[in-house]
Design a protein around this motif. Structure first.
Motif, PDB file in Angstrom:
ATOM      1  N   ALA A  20      -7.734   1.166  -3.217  1.00 32.83           N
ATOM      2  CA  ALA A  20      -6.418   0.704  -2.754  1.00 32.83           C
ATOM      3  C   ALA A  20      -6.107  -0.740  -3.165  1.00 32.83           C
ATOM      4  CB  ALA A  20      -6.290   0.879  -1.247  1.00 32.83           C
ATOM      5  N   PRO A  21      -7.012  -1.700  -3.009  1.00 29.67           N
ATOM      6  CA  PRO A  21      -6.688  -3.071  -3.437  1.00 29.67           C
ATOM      7  C   PRO A  21      -6.406  -3.167  -4.943  1.00 29.67           C
ATOM      8  CG  PRO A  21      -8.593  -3.092  -1.982  1.00 29.67           C
ATOM      9  CD  PRO A  21      -8.308  -1.663  -2.316  1.00 29.67           C
ATOM     10  N   MET A  22      -7.194  -2.448  -5.742  1.00 23.97           N
ATOM     11  CA  MET A  22      -6.983  -2.464  -7.185  1.00 23.97           C
ATOM     12  C   MET A  22      -5.650  -1.808  -7.553  1.00 23.97           C
ATOM     13  SD  MET A  22      -8.083  -3.282 -10.168  1.00 23.97           S
ATOM     14  CE  MET A  22      -9.821  -3.616 -10.015  1.00 23.97           C
ATOM     15  N   GLN A  23      -5.327  -0.703  -6.882  1.00 22.63           N
ATOM     16  CA  GLN A  23      -4.053  -0.030  -7.137  1.00 22.63           C
ATOM     17  C   GLN A  23      -2.871  -0.934  -6.791  1.00 22.63           C
ATOM     18  OE1 GLN A  23      -5.144   3.781  -5.029  1.00 22.63           O
ATOM     19  NE2 GLN A  23      -3.990   4.584  -6.770  1.00 22.63           N
ATOM     20  N   ARG A  24      -2.992  -1.673  -5.710  1.00 24.58           N
ATOM     21  CA  ARG A  24      -1.925  -2.590  -5.307  1.00 24.58           C
ATOM     22  C   ARG A  24      -1.700  -3.654  -6.380  1.00 24.58           C
ATOM     23  NH1 ARG A  24      -3.711  -3.832  -0.619  1.00 24.58           N
ATOM     24  NH2 ARG A  24      -5.000  -5.540  -1.362  1.00 24.58           N
ATOM     25  N   GLU A  25      -2.781  -4.225  -6.878  1.00 27.39           N
ATOM     26  CA  GLU A  25      -2.665  -5.256  -7.913  1.00 27.39           C
ATOM     27  C   GLU A  25      -2.078  -4.688  -9.201  1.00 27.39           C
ATOM     28  OE1 GLU A  25      -3.075  -8.535  -7.610  1.00 27.39           O
ATOM     29  OE2 GLU A  25      -3.466  -8.175  -5.494  1.00 27.39           O
TER      30      GLU A  25
END
Length: 80
Positions: A20-25
């Motif tokens: 999720a954090p990588m997808q957000r970025e």
């Protein structure tokens, strides 16, 4: 120009939420992404009833299932 789609697959003992954090970025930078759950992970994960049910350790001991495993039972059937 086509925008690439990044596909993420989690490791053992994890699920798609790991990404999720990588997808957000990536989304903030205009990239598409997809994180998939392997079978047995994520919201679709289920456990057999045997994993969830209390175990009758005295019955297992009587059947010889715990012989040599180092499991010792107290007189009331609990693990000692």
């Amino acid at each position: 120009m086509t925008v690439p789609t990044f596909v993420f697959v989690h490791g053992a003992g994890s699920n798609s939420f790991t990404w999720a954090p990588m997808q957000r970025e990536l989304a903030l930078r205009g990239h598409r992404s997809l994180a998939v759950d392997l079978p047995g992970h994520g919201f679709g994960a289920t456990f057999p009833v045997a994993y969830q049910a209390p175990q009758d350790l005295a019955a297992l001991a009587a059947a010889g299932c715990v012989h040599g495993s180092g499991v010792r039972l107290a007189r009331d059937g609990r693990v000692a």
